[in-house]
Design an enzyme around this catalytic site. Structure first.
Site, PDB file in Angstrom:
ATOM      1  N   GLU A 164      -7.927  98.721  76.152  1.00 24.55           N
ATOM      2  CA  GLU A 164      -9.211  98.111  75.842  1.00 24.55           C
ATOM      3  C   GLU A 164      -9.109  96.593  75.895  1.00 24.55           C
ATOM      4  O   GLU A 164      -8.109  96.018  75.479  1.00 24.55           O
ATOM      5  CB  GLU A 164      -9.688  98.554  74.454  1.00 24.55           C
ATOM      6  CG  GLU A 164      -9.920 100.048  74.366  1.00 24.55           C
ATOM      7  CD  GLU A 164     -10.246 100.523  72.959  1.00 24.55           C
ATOM      8  OE1 GLU A 164     -10.760  99.707  72.158  1.00 24.55           O
ATOM      9  OE2 GLU A 164      -9.984 101.705  72.662  1.00 24.55           O
ATOM     10  N   CYS A 222      -5.804 101.737  61.513  1.00 17.47           N
ATOM     11  CA  CYS A 222      -6.003 101.428  62.932  1.00 17.47           C
ATOM     12  C   CYS A 222      -5.909 102.691  63.774  1.00 17.47           C
ATOM     13  O   CYS A 222      -4.959 103.474  63.640  1.00 17.47           O
ATOM     14  CB  CYS A 222      -4.952 100.412  63.375  1.00 17.47           C
ATOM     15  SG  CYS A 222      -5.028 100.003  65.134  1.00 17.47           S
ATOM     16  N   GLY A 255      -1.868  97.409  70.526  1.00 16.97           N
ATOM     17  CA  GLY A 255      -0.443  97.121  70.578  1.00 16.97           C
ATOM     18  C   GLY A 255      -0.019  95.951  69.712  1.00 16.97           C
ATOM     19  O   GLY A 255      -0.843  95.183  69.208  1.00 16.97           O
ATOM     20  N   GLU A 256       1.277  95.828  69.527  1.00 14.57           N
ATOM     21  CA  GLU A 256       1.901  94.730  68.782  1.00 14.57           C
ATOM     22  C   GLU A 256       2.646  93.840  69.770  1.00 14.57           C
ATOM     23  O   GLU A 256       3.675  94.238  70.332  1.00 14.57           O
ATOM     24  CB  GLU A 256       2.863  95.292  67.725  1.00 14.57           C
ATOM     25  CG  GLU A 256       3.832  94.292  67.118  1.00 14.57           C
ATOM     26  CD  GLU A 256       3.160  93.046  66.555  1.00 14.57           C
ATOM     27  OE1 GLU A 256       3.642  91.938  66.871  1.00 14.57           O
ATOM     28  OE2 GLU A 256       2.165  93.167  65.821  1.00 14.57           O
ATOM     29  N   SER A 292      -1.046  87.219  68.568  1.00 15.16           N
ATOM     30  CA  SER A 292      -1.304  87.889  67.294  1.00 15.16           C
ATOM     31  C   SER A 292      -0.157  88.831  66.959  1.00 15.16           C
ATOM     32  O   SER A 292       0.331  89.563  67.824  1.00 15.16           O
ATOM     33  CB  SER A 292      -2.621  88.672  67.369  1.00 15.16           C
ATOM     34  OG  SER A 292      -2.826  89.428  66.194  1.00 15.16           O
ATOM     35  N   HIS A 298      -3.421  90.832  55.673  1.00 13.56           N
ATOM     36  CA  HIS A 298      -4.164  91.961  55.103  1.00 13.56           C
ATOM     37  C   HIS A 298      -4.026  92.127  53.593  1.00 13.56           C
ATOM     38  O   HIS A 298      -4.879  92.754  52.967  1.00 13.56           O
ATOM     39  CB  HIS A 298      -3.818  93.281  55.789  1.00 13.56           C
ATOM     40  CG  HIS A 298      -4.004  93.269  57.274  1.00 13.56           C
ATOM     41  ND1 HIS A 298      -5.176  92.844  57.862  1.00 13.56           N
ATOM     42  CD2 HIS A 298      -3.166  93.624  58.287  1.00 13.56           C
ATOM     43  CE1 HIS A 298      -5.057  92.951  59.175  1.00 13.56           C
ATOM     44  NE2 HIS A 298      -3.846  93.398  59.449  1.00 13.56           N
ATOM     45  N   ASN A 330     -13.865  98.035  60.693  1.00  9.04           N
ATOM     46  CA  ASN A 330     -14.703  98.742  61.658  1.00  9.04           C
ATOM     47  C   ASN A 330     -14.629 100.238  61.349  1.00  9.04           C
ATOM     48  O   ASN A 330     -13.666 100.919  61.711  1.00  9.04           O
ATOM     49  CB  ASN A 330     -14.183  98.465  63.072  1.00  9.04           C
ATOM     50  CG  ASN A 330     -15.302  98.407  64.086  1.00  9.04           C
ATOM     51  OD1 ASN A 330     -16.351  99.002  63.905  1.00  9.04           O
ATOM     52  ND2 ASN A 330     -15.067  97.683  65.160  1.00  9.04           N
ATOM     53  N   CYS A 344     -10.941  98.617  67.820  1.00  6.69           N
ATOM     54  CA  CYS A 344      -9.732  98.687  68.637  1.00  6.69           C
ATOM     55  C   CYS A 344      -9.122 100.088  68.605  1.00  6.69           C
ATOM     56  O   CYS A 344      -8.808 100.616  67.549  1.00  6.69           O
ATOM     57  CB  CYS A 344      -8.726  97.657  68.141  1.00  6.69           C
ATOM     58  SG  CYS A 344      -7.439  97.357  69.346  1.00  6.69           S
TER      59      CYS A 344
END
Length: 354
Positions: free
Chosen positions: A90, A114, A152-153, A182, A207, A281, A324
């Site tokens: 995405e 997530c 992804g990371e 990020s 977070h 979201n 996401c």
């Protein structure tokens, strides 16, 4: 395809480093591969064998990624992008001339809120595939900013991400501070980024200020205390001159208390940083809720009143149920309702990435 494969093909066609740089620059800036310059037309500059291969090279680059569907919303259009092996990622066309791209198919961090991490890590996205996402976006809107914050990371695909950042900050023409890396936090990030020629801005997913809660929310992230993450990020901010963007996904009843905001104040007061509050979201597949707008406003005002630079960022895709990982998940289970089918005809002549 990896960039090394493409470069090897160019060299086999007689390309010198200057020819390679010119073709990569044309591709990354959304131009036709045979585009001339103010000083020299392609036929007076590129070797004959290379000129003759340009149509095939253009098709090869266009085949890296194509838009399967586009889902417009007021906070940016979300793109479902298919890669050459049929896997999907995405991307998001952001307001104010930006794009958010994906660096992995799936994710190994396993953040409990997530969708992307529910499938685990399937494979890495190559640097060429990341750049192809940028090129697709560049053909849809003006771009001044690229955010590595999609699926992804990035720290788990570090070599590919840094190669993409280096090219975007040179051949791609993007300002270094407009390339945003990020991460949930990884020691390798703080070792490698200061050594790069192109040093991106850094966004750190925090977070929570509670180490135990963070370990539960991000179960496979490196177990680094929030205090250490903030200290390492502060060093990088002072080195680059860019403030660190701390990301805080607001989960109702989990991390939206005033006690948590006091933790933010303790960690960030006096730091070269800002915090992005991101209302969650909501998705039916996960048991988390989005706080009310009144609660979000209250928290933002509370942080402002205590001297913390705060923004509220609407999570892209809320209107189209496209947070996401959600579009990919809905495509895989067959429930994806396409807002607008993208053309599958590819690029005209030598223009790549349409």
């Amino acid at each position: 395809m990896h960039l090394d494969d493409f470069r090897a093909r160019l060299r086999a066609l007689g390309a010198k480093p200057a020819h390679e740089a010119r073709l990569l620059r044309a591709w990354l800036q959304g131009m036709a591969l045979d585009a001339g310059s103010r000083r020299q037309a392609a036929e007076n500059y590129l070797p004959l064998a290379l000129r003759q291969a340009l149509p095939e090279l253009g098709e090869q680059l266009a085949g890296l990624a194509r838009v399967v569907s586009e889902h417009p919303a007021s906070d940016g259009s979300r793109l479902l992008v298919e890669l050459s092996d049929g896997q999907t990622v995405e991307s998001v066309l952001l307001p104010r001339d930006g794009v958010c791209i994906s660096t992995q198919i799936g994710c190994a961090v396993g953040c409990t809120f997530c969708m992307t991490g529910r499938s685990g890590l399937l494979r890495q996205v190559s640097s060429a595939e990341m750049l192809a996402q940028v090129v697709l976006a560049r053909h849809r809107q003006t771009l001044r900013r690229v955010v590595f914050m999609g699926m992804g990371e990035p720290a788990h695909n570090l070599d590919n991400v840094l190669e993409a950042i280096d090219l975007l900050g040179t051949a791609g023409g993007f300002g270094h501070k407009n390339l945003v890396f990020s991460t949930v936090g990884d020691p390798r990030v703080f070792e490698r980024l200061p050594q790069q020629k192109v040093r991106p801005a850094l966004a750190l997913s925090l977070h929570t200020s509670d180490a135990a809660l963070r370990a539960r929310l991000l179960p496979r992230a490196p177990q680094m205390a929030p205090e250490l993450l903030v200290a390492l990020a502060e060093d990088y901010a002072r080195l680059t001159g860019y403030p660190i963007q701390f990301q805080w996904t607001l989960l109702a009843g989990v991390n939206d208390s005033l006690a948590e905001m006091d933790g933010v104040i303790r960690l960030l007061r006096g730091k070269y940083a800002l915090i992005n509050l991101i209302p969650y979201n909501t998705t039916a597949a996960l048991d988390f809720q989005r706080p009310s707008i009144e609660r979000v406003t209250e928290l933002a005002h509370y942080l402002h009143a205590h001297g913390i630079r705060t923004t509220v960022r609407q999570s892209a895709g809320q209107e189209v149920d496209g947070g996401c990982g959600q579009l990919r998940a809905r495509q895989l289970d067959g429930s994806l309702a396409l807002s607008r089918r993208a053309s599958s005809g590819g690029a005209a002549k030598l223009a790549v990435g349409q």
